[in-house]
Design an enzyme around this catalytic site. Structure first.
Site, mmCIF file in Angstrom:
data_model
loop_
_atom_site.group_PDB
_atom_site.id
_atom_site.type_symbol
_atom_site.label_atom_id
_atom_site.label_comp_id
_atom_site.label_asym_id
_atom_site.label_seq_id
_atom_site.Cartn_x
_atom_site.Cartn_y
_atom_site.Cartn_z
ATOM 1 N N CYS A 97 -4.047 1.376 -3.331
ATOM 2 C CA CYS A 97 -3.349 2.319 -2.469
ATOM 3 C C CYS A 97 -2.494 3.270 -3.317
ATOM 4 O O CYS A 97 -1.724 2.823 -4.164
ATOM 5 C CB CYS A 97 -2.478 1.533 -1.494
ATOM 6 N N HIS A 99 -0.044 4.967 -2.364
ATOM 7 C CA HIS A 99 1.343 4.988 -1.922
ATOM 8 C C HIS A 99 2.159 3.836 -2.494
ATOM 9 O O HIS A 99 3.349 4.000 -2.764
ATOM 10 C CB HIS A 99 1.407 4.951 -0.390
ATOM 11 N N CYS A 168 -0.861 -3.207 1.131
ATOM 12 C CA CYS A 168 0.389 -2.525 1.471
ATOM 13 C C CYS A 168 0.799 -2.841 2.904
ATOM 14 O O CYS A 168 1.961 -2.666 3.278
ATOM 15 C CB CYS A 168 0.264 -1.017 1.267
#
Length: 213
Positions: A97, A99, A168
């Site tokens: 991910c 992020h 996440c």
């Protein structure tokens, strides 16, 4: 006959504008993170961790060194007129991910309708891996795989379906294990023909398509 294709113009990847750190700088950054987490990077169990993390990152993000266009550029035209769906399903997918830099684990299903040429099936899996081994969001990853196959092979249609679990979401934040995300990208005949889409979805679910009424 095995011949190279003349690839269609590709969508440009974002240019790397920042200076790429040296391995020593990368390892120093890991030591800083260990300190920030509250541990001692000089203790026995962590003393080699920065080097291990740097080596792991080379593997996790090896997709930045792969060119998906080059992977697809060599195809075969000796197909005896084969023009039905080619499906590669259950391709193991490991990404991260963008992020939170935690794993995205799942599987990809890829299909295309040849227009005179086919590509080696391992190349389809390698294209998935080339894009997956970068910092990603699943929606972008799905589109990148489909767009590359469509632009380079120029088939009559392309379909990509990805099912994945995002750490996440499962190991932090809302902590919802067992949740998977599904994304798809349909191009050409797969977008235009609902029956063709149903056939692809049936095949990727492990079944055989029901005959059209």
């Amino acid at each position: 006959m095995n011949k190279p294709l003349t690839p269609a113009p590709q969508r440009a990847e974002p240019a790397l504008t920042a200076h790429r750190p040296t391995r020593e700088e990368a390892e120093a950054a890991v030591r800083t993170l260990l300190l920030w987490a509250g541990d001692d990077p000089a203790r026995e169990g962590l003393v080699d961790t920065p080097a291990r993390v740097a080596r792991a990152y080379e593997e996790f993000f090896s997709g930045y060194r792969e060119d998906p266009v080059e992977l697809l550029a060599r195809s075969f035209e000796e197909t005896e007129g084969y023009d039905e769906m080619v499906v590669l399903r259950d391709i193991r997918l490991e990404s991260h991910c963008e992020h939170h830099m935690v794993p995205i684990i799942g599987r990809a299903h890829v299909a295309y309708l040849p227009a005179g040429r086919v590509v080696g099936i391992s190349k389809l899996a390698r294209v998935v891996e080339a894009y997956a081994r970068r910092l990603q969001i699943q929606e972008k990853l799905t589109s990148q795989i489909a767009n590359s196959i469509n632009d380079v092979l120029q088939p009559r249609g392309v379909a990509v379906l990805i099912e994945a679990s995002h750490q996440c979401m499962t190991t932090r934040g809302v902590h919802k294990p067992g949740v998977s995300m599904i994304t798809s990208r349909m191009l050409g005949a797969f977008r235009e023909d609902a029956g063709l889409r149903r056939e692809f979805l049936s095949l990727t679910r492990g079944g055989t398509p029901a005959p059209e009424a």
